[in-house]
Design a protein around this motif. Structure first.
Motif, mmCIF file in Angstrom:
data_model
loop_
_atom_site.group_PDB
_atom_site.id
_atom_site.type_symbol
_atom_site.label_atom_id
_atom_site.label_comp_id
_atom_site.label_asym_id
_atom_site.label_seq_id
_atom_site.Cartn_x
_atom_site.Cartn_y
_atom_site.Cartn_z
ATOM 1 N N UNK A 147 -39.693 -56.301 -13.142
ATOM 2 C CA UNK A 147 -40.568 -57.392 -12.668
ATOM 3 C C UNK A 147 -41.836 -56.876 -12.700
ATOM 4 N N UNK A 148 -42.135 -55.662 -13.085
ATOM 5 C CA UNK A 148 -43.431 -55.111 -12.846
ATOM 6 C C UNK A 148 -44.041 -55.339 -14.238
ATOM 7 N N UNK A 149 -45.154 -56.096 -14.296
ATOM 8 C CA UNK A 149 -45.755 -56.543 -15.491
ATOM 9 C C UNK A 149 -46.204 -55.039 -16.375
ATOM 10 N N UNK A 150 -46.845 -54.336 -15.833
ATOM 11 C CA UNK A 150 -47.322 -53.272 -16.232
ATOM 12 C C UNK A 150 -46.401 -52.329 -16.808
ATOM 13 N N UNK A 151 -45.271 -51.903 -16.254
ATOM 14 C CA UNK A 151 -44.108 -51.037 -16.659
ATOM 15 C C UNK A 151 -43.351 -51.854 -17.766
ATOM 16 N N UNK B 279 -43.873 -40.165 -11.963
ATOM 17 C CA UNK B 279 -43.342 -40.698 -13.080
ATOM 18 C C UNK B 279 -44.285 -41.760 -13.738
ATOM 19 N N UNK B 280 -44.939 -42.481 -12.581
ATOM 20 C CA UNK B 280 -45.586 -43.723 -13.143
ATOM 21 C C UNK B 280 -46.951 -43.316 -13.491
ATOM 22 N N UNK C 67 -38.385 -46.159 -15.262
ATOM 23 C CA UNK C 67 -39.057 -47.056 -14.409
ATOM 24 C C UNK C 67 -38.684 -48.474 -14.587
ATOM 25 N N UNK C 68 -38.472 -48.997 -15.598
ATOM 26 C CA UNK C 68 -37.942 -50.375 -15.875
ATOM 27 C C UNK C 68 -36.759 -50.541 -15.337
ATOM 28 N N UNK C 69 -35.792 -49.833 -15.383
ATOM 29 C CA UNK C 69 -34.630 -50.000 -14.654
ATOM 30 C C UNK C 69 -34.706 -50.254 -12.881
ATOM 31 N N UNK C 70 -35.982 -49.495 -12.387
ATOM 32 C CA UNK C 70 -36.098 -49.860 -11.102
ATOM 33 C C UNK C 70 -36.986 -50.885 -10.832
ATOM 34 N N UNK C 71 -37.763 -51.415 -11.822
ATOM 35 C CA UNK C 71 -39.011 -52.204 -11.550
ATOM 36 C C UNK C 71 -39.045 -53.185 -12.541
#
Length: 309
Positions: free
Chosen positions: A93-97, A63-64, A87-91
């Motif tokens: 705080x990840x800056x790239x996502x 997915x990433x 992906x954003x729903x799971x991560x």
């Protein structure tokens, strides 16, 4: 071993075999996708990533990597939005996502707004403001959607009040030179602050006009009732022509009634139009429009023709 135990064993073995084949197929497709992506054959690589995700939708690595290709390499924002949302729903705080999600969400919401799918666009614009609370263009589009959906009666006054606040937020968080698209034609760009001020004035105009039309309707109703009453009295009483003339001479002309305009709405509208006139506007017609609106306000709602002129 009993026949039942033998059957159960065969069934378990079959399930394990299917699972191993499934996972092997998924890993094989992922390996092919990575090899193709390494050779910069992104269009073919994405086909194998999609196959891998079809086999296992929870494969975060696939997915990433697919999101990276969609968002960074081939710039296809619709699938980028789909993948980055998951992906954003799971991560969160990840800056790239977050960047992928934010960029694709902006384009998705803006395109819905340009297509005049205002209800849908508002949903995604509100979602965007949770990530970027000071984006003036998003505030403008959200306010404009509310304004356009309530231009015709029956209007939702509470929603229009929210729109005024959001227009002010749009003005606060933008420059006087910032533009906004209203169509997919990149040449037709509107000056954002000018549009925001004019629409604030128009909302107050709509509220005043609603009261004005109701007031005129009531005046017409009273005038009709008065005329009907006078006609009935004239039938009952017959007087000589001379006496009628004398009576007409004595009658004083009544001053026309003045509309009781809401002073707060009036001054807020005029202030908004004056503010619009101070924003640089390349369109010659639009440059004069705020002054025309102020003139109409004084002539129509105040009855002050001198000030209007």
């Amino acid at each position: 071993m009993s026949s039942k135990g033998y059957r159960f064993g065969l069934l378990s073995l079959g399930c394990l075999l299917v699972m191993s084949l499934w996972l092997t197929g998924c890993n094989t497709e992922l390996a092919r996708a990575r090899k193709l992506a390494g050779n910069k054959d992104y269009q073919t690589a994405i086909l194998y990533y999609e196959k891998a995700l079809k086999r296992d939708a929870e494969n975060l690595e696939a997915l990433k990597e697919a999101a990276d290709i969609y968002c960074e390499k081939i710039k296809q924002m619709s699938p980028c939005f789909e993948k980055s949302s998951k992906l954003y729903r799971r991560f969160p705080k990840d800056p790239t996502i977050t960047k992928w999600y934010k960029d694709s969400l902006w384009i998705f919401a803006r395109n819905l707004y340009i297509q005049q799918l205002l209800g849908k666009s508002s949903k995604y614009l509100r979602r965007y403001l949770k990530i970027d609370k000071n984006n003036g263009k998003v505030f403008y589009m959200l306010a404009d959607a509310k304004f356009r959906m309530n231009r015709k009666p029956p209007r939702k006054d509470d929603v229009l009040k929210e729109a005024i606040g959001e227009f002010h937020n749009a003005i606060k968080n933008t420059k006087k030179t910032d533009t906004i698209l209203s169509t997919f034609d990149s040449k037709k760009k509107n000056i954002l602050q000018w549009e925001a001020y004019m629409k604030i004035g128009t909302i107050y105009d709509m509220w005043i006009k609603d009261k004005f039309l109701a007031w005129r309707k009531e005046l017409a109703k009273k005038a009709a009732a008065k005329a009907q009453k006078a006609a009935k009295e004239a039938k009952k009483k017959r007087r000589r022509r001379r006496r009628r003339r004398r009576r007409r001479r004595k009658e004083k002309k009544e001053e026309p009634p003045k509309f009781p305009v809401n002073e707060k709405h009036f001054s807020n509208a005029v202030a908004a139009y004056k503010a619009a006139s101070k924003v640089g506007q390349p369109n010659k017609y639009k440059r004069t429009l705020p002054f025309v609106q102020i003139a109409l306000f004084y002539a129509q709602f105040k009855g002050n023709n001198q000030e209007a002129i």
